[in-house]
Design a protein around this motif. Structure first.
Motif, PDB file in Angstrom:
ATOM      1  N   PRO A 245       9.199  -7.199  13.636  1.00  0.00           N
ATOM      2  CA  PRO A 245       8.183  -6.178  13.104  1.00  0.00           C
ATOM      3  C   PRO A 245       7.121  -6.317  14.394  1.00  0.00           C
ATOM      4  N   GLU A 246       6.677  -4.879  14.548  1.00  0.00           N
ATOM      5  CA  GLU A 246       5.616  -4.657  15.479  1.00  0.00           C
ATOM      6  C   GLU A 246       4.188  -5.554  14.763  1.00  0.00           C
ATOM      7  N   ASP A 247       4.088  -5.385  13.588  1.00  0.00           N
ATOM      8  CA  ASP A 247       2.861  -5.693  13.116  1.00  0.00           C
ATOM      9  C   ASP A 247       3.126  -6.497  11.727  1.00  0.00           C
ATOM     10  N   ARG A 248       3.073  -5.731  10.846  1.00  0.00           N
ATOM     11  CA  ARG A 248       3.161  -6.344   9.302  1.00  0.00           C
ATOM     12  C   ARG A 248       4.825  -5.900   8.792  1.00  0.00           C
ATOM     13  N   TYR A 249       5.082  -6.800   8.008  1.00  0.00           N
ATOM     14  CA  TYR A 249       6.289  -6.714   7.307  1.00  0.00           C
ATOM     15  C   TYR A 249       5.843  -6.639   5.938  1.00  0.00           C
ATOM     16  N   ALA A 250       6.152  -5.773   4.925  1.00  0.00           N
ATOM     17  CA  ALA A 250       5.680  -5.854   3.428  1.00  0.00           C
ATOM     18  C   ALA A 250       4.513  -6.333   3.138  1.00  0.00           C
ATOM     19  N   ARG A 251       3.595  -5.964   4.188  1.00  0.00           N
ATOM     20  CA  ARG A 251       2.037  -6.221   4.186  1.00  0.00           C
ATOM     21  C   ARG A 251       2.005  -7.843   4.895  1.00  0.00           C
ATOM     22  N   MET A 252       3.016  -8.395   5.123  1.00  0.00           N
ATOM     23  CA  MET A 252       2.740  -9.806   5.621  1.00  0.00           C
ATOM     24  C   MET A 252       2.676  -9.855   7.062  1.00  0.00           C
ATOM     25  N   ARG A 253       1.710 -10.546   7.676  1.00  0.00           N
ATOM     26  CA  ARG A 253       1.151 -10.510   9.073  1.00  0.00           C
ATOM     27  C   ARG A 253       2.307 -11.436   9.850  1.00  0.00           C
ATOM     28  N   ASN A 254       2.742 -12.653   9.138  1.00  0.00           N
ATOM     29  CA  ASN A 254       3.440 -13.729   9.851  1.00  0.00           C
ATOM     30  C   ASN A 254       4.774 -13.600   9.661  1.00  0.00           C
ATOM     31  N   VAL A 255       5.532 -12.657  10.003  1.00  0.00           N
ATOM     32  CA  VAL A 255       6.811 -12.337   9.775  1.00  0.00           C
ATOM     33  C   VAL A 255       7.199 -11.982  11.342  1.00  0.00           C
ATOM     34  N   TRP A 256       8.297 -12.905  11.894  1.00  0.00           N
ATOM     35  CA  TRP A 256       8.384 -13.012  13.245  1.00  0.00           C
ATOM     36  C   TRP A 256       9.921 -12.296  13.479  1.00  0.00           C
ATOM     37  N   PHE A 257      10.950 -12.538  12.946  1.00  0.00           N
ATOM     38  CA  PHE A 257      12.365 -12.518  13.219  1.00  0.00           C
ATOM     39  C   PHE A 257      12.979 -12.442  11.803  1.00  0.00           C
ATOM     40  N   ARG A 296      -2.558 -12.665  -9.679  1.00  0.00           N
ATOM     41  CA  ARG A 296      -3.521 -11.355  -9.757  1.00  0.00           C
ATOM     42  C   ARG A 296      -3.366 -10.530  -8.584  1.00  0.00           C
ATOM     43  N   PHE A 297      -2.866 -11.014  -7.345  1.00  0.00           N
ATOM     44  CA  PHE A 297      -2.882 -10.171  -6.196  1.00  0.00           C
ATOM     45  C   PHE A 297      -1.863  -9.172  -5.953  1.00  0.00           C
ATOM     46  N   GLN A 298      -1.746  -8.453  -4.925  1.00  0.00           N
ATOM     47  CA  GLN A 298      -0.840  -7.676  -4.503  1.00  0.00           C
ATOM     48  C   GLN A 298       0.528  -8.331  -4.544  1.00  0.00           C
ATOM     49  N   SER A 299       1.571  -7.837  -4.980  1.00  0.00           N
ATOM     50  CA  SER A 299       2.842  -8.553  -4.819  1.00  0.00           C
ATOM     51  C   SER A 299       3.904  -7.174  -4.412  1.00  0.00           C
ATOM     52  N   LEU A 300       5.256  -7.670  -4.489  1.00  0.00           N
ATOM     53  CA  LEU A 300       6.327  -6.998  -4.097  1.00  0.00           C
ATOM     54  C   LEU A 300       6.184  -5.329  -4.328  1.00  0.00           C
ATOM     55  N   PRO A 301       5.595  -4.851  -5.428  1.00  0.00           N
ATOM     56  CA  PRO A 301       6.076  -3.319  -5.782  1.00  0.00           C
ATOM     57  C   PRO A 301       4.643  -2.856  -5.053  1.00  0.00           C
ATOM     58  N   ASP A 302       3.731  -3.409  -4.633  1.00  0.00           N
ATOM     59  CA  ASP A 302       2.685  -3.120  -3.808  1.00  0.00           C
ATOM     60  C   ASP A 302       3.045  -2.774  -2.342  1.00  0.00           C
ATOM     61  N   CYS A 303       4.228  -3.618  -1.974  1.00  0.00           N
ATOM     62  CA  CYS A 303       4.469  -3.634  -0.443  1.00  0.00           C
ATOM     63  C   CYS A 303       5.712  -2.799  -0.242  1.00  0.00           C
ATOM     64  N   LEU A 304       6.217  -1.844  -1.248  1.00  0.00           N
ATOM     65  CA  LEU A 304       7.353  -0.892  -0.967  1.00  0.00           C
ATOM     66  C   LEU A 304       6.791   0.371  -1.037  1.00  0.00           C
ATOM     67  N   ASP A 305       7.384   1.337  -0.191  1.00  0.00           N
ATOM     68  CA  ASP A 305       7.108   2.786  -0.102  1.00  0.00           C
ATOM     69  C   ASP A 305       7.365   2.979  -1.454  1.00  0.00           C
ATOM     70  N   PRO A 306       6.350   3.935  -2.202  1.00  0.00           N
ATOM     71  CA  PRO A 306       6.501   4.428  -3.702  1.00  0.00           C
ATOM     72  C   PRO A 306       7.685   5.595  -3.669  1.00  0.00           C
ATOM     73  N   GLY A 310      13.438   1.665  -1.135  1.00  0.00           N
ATOM     74  CA  GLY A 310      14.514   0.817   0.017  1.00  0.00           C
ATOM     75  C   GLY A 310      13.668   0.827   0.983  1.00  0.00           C
ATOM     76  N   LEU A 311      12.580   0.892   1.250  1.00  0.00           N
ATOM     77  CA  LEU A 311      11.586   0.823   2.501  1.00  0.00           C
ATOM     78  C   LEU A 311      10.583   0.088   2.061  1.00  0.00           C
ATOM     79  N   THR A 312       9.878  -0.712   2.913  1.00  0.00           N
ATOM     80  CA  THR A 312       8.567  -1.127   2.808  1.00  0.00           C
ATOM     81  C   THR A 312       7.336  -0.089   3.206  1.00  0.00           C
ATOM     82  N   VAL A 313       6.269  -0.570   2.777  1.00  0.00           N
ATOM     83  CA  VAL A 313       5.254   0.503   3.146  1.00  0.00           C
ATOM     84  C   VAL A 313       5.013   0.890   4.791  1.00  0.00           C
TER      85      VAL A 313
END
Length: 329
Positions: A245-257, A296-306, A310-313
């Motif tokens: 990922p160039e930046d975030r993956y599913a809103r996560m910053r620390n995803v590398w490979f 109570r924070f964001q979780s998977l449904p908030d990280c997918l393309d509504p 099949g895609l992340t945001v």
């Protein structure tokens, strides 16, 4: 080992792991624990410690580690005491791994970690009598399930202090089992320790900047012929394919490979593992990961393309997770 009454559980480590192979790590642990629990290390540690101090000393009537929601059954003296316990446990928000049933208080965690356990428990080498390391264990849910499956001893490691405090709260009510969660990372384990019969790394590999180094670190923790249980994000694709990922993956910053399954198999071979087997690939759904009253924070449904789940945001392939088994050489 460390002069804080709420952390007295760690005083028994040397007795639980007396073999010489553990000595190099046991010699480092007092300093590692002192750093992790230093008063100035985390601003919330004094508050979390007060939560542990205030937990009533209720002995469980029985503990069931072989059910989806790890059950700690006992009797509070009054409804007010039970309400206090729930209030204190909620002070340790967010609860990410579980679920738990503490004295009838259901802790509905963000992850249904029991679903992951179901996918692998029948395929791994039986844990009866084995010494186990769980890397990136969170609050220790899977470590409790490993003890329930017959493991002789389990060490979980996770540098997130809140997760360790949650484990200590659960252990307060569970009682004296040979299971520990240490506030350290894999980098704190001496290289080539060669001490564990089974090593789990679940949900860690994609957070490491050097995935092959992580696989080698895990291999160094295994005794000869020991088993690695590796669970991680994967993508669909052939050999050599990796998502970076160039930046975030599913809103996560620390995803590398995020490798394809054939690529990950080749990484394991390159690192010297044998008898490599892919036992499961499962898309992650909102049944398994979602926001709850205990997270109570964001979780998977908030990280997918509504418009396309099949895609992340970010427009990348949605999470799917694989489980590999392999043996150290």
């Amino acid at each position: 080992m460390i002069d804080i009454p709420e952390l007295s559980v760690y005083a028994t480590l040397a007795e639980t792991f007396p073999e010489p192979v553990f000595r190099p790590w046991l010699e480092l642990l007092p300093a590692q624990l002192a750093r992790a629990f230093a008063a100035d290390r985390h601003g919330d540690w004094p508050r979390w410690r007060e939560v542990l101090r205030r937990l009533p000393p209720i002995q469980p009537a029985w503990v069931n580690l072989n059910v989806d929601a790890v059950q700690l059954k006992g009797r509070a003296d009054a409804a007010a005491e039970l309400a206090l316990i729930e209030t204190l446990l909620r002070e340790l928000h967010p609860w990410r791994k579980g679920p738990y049933d503490v004295l009838g208080i259901p802790i509905d965690t963000e992850w249904r970690s029991d679903l992951k356990w179901r996918r692998l428990e029948s395929a791994i080498q039986p844990l009866a009598g084995r010494t186990v390391l769980d890397v990136g264990c969170g609050n220790g849910y899977h470590a409790w399930r490993m003890i329930g499956a017959g493991a002789e001893r389990v060490v979980g490691i996770d540098p997130t202090l809140l997760s360790v405090v949650q484990f200590l709260a659960i252990r307060h009510f569970a009682g004296d089992f040979p299971v520990y969660v240490l506030p350290v990372g894999i980098d704190d384990v001496p290289p080539n320790l060669g001490a564990f019969d089974t090593v789990f790394s679940m949900g860690v590999l994609y957070h490491r900047r050097s995935p092959l180094d992580h696989l080698l670190e895990l291999k160094g923790c295994l005794r000869e012929g020991g088993e690695l249980v590796l669970e991680t994000l994967v993508i669909e694709g052939g050999a050599g394919q990796v998502l970076v990922p160039e930046d975030r993956y599913a809103r996560m910053r620390n995803v590398w490979f995020i490798p394809s399954c054939p690529t990950l198999e080749s990484w394991l071979k390159r690192c010297g593992y044998r008898n490599i087997r892919l036992i499961d690939v499962t898309p992650t759904t909102a049944e398994e990961q979602r926001s709850t009253d205990w997270m109570r924070f964001q979780s998977l449904p908030d990280c997918l393309d509504p418009a396309n789940p099949g895609l992340t945001v970010e427009g990348l392939p949605a999470p799917r997770r694989a489980v590999f088994l392999a043996e150290g050489s």
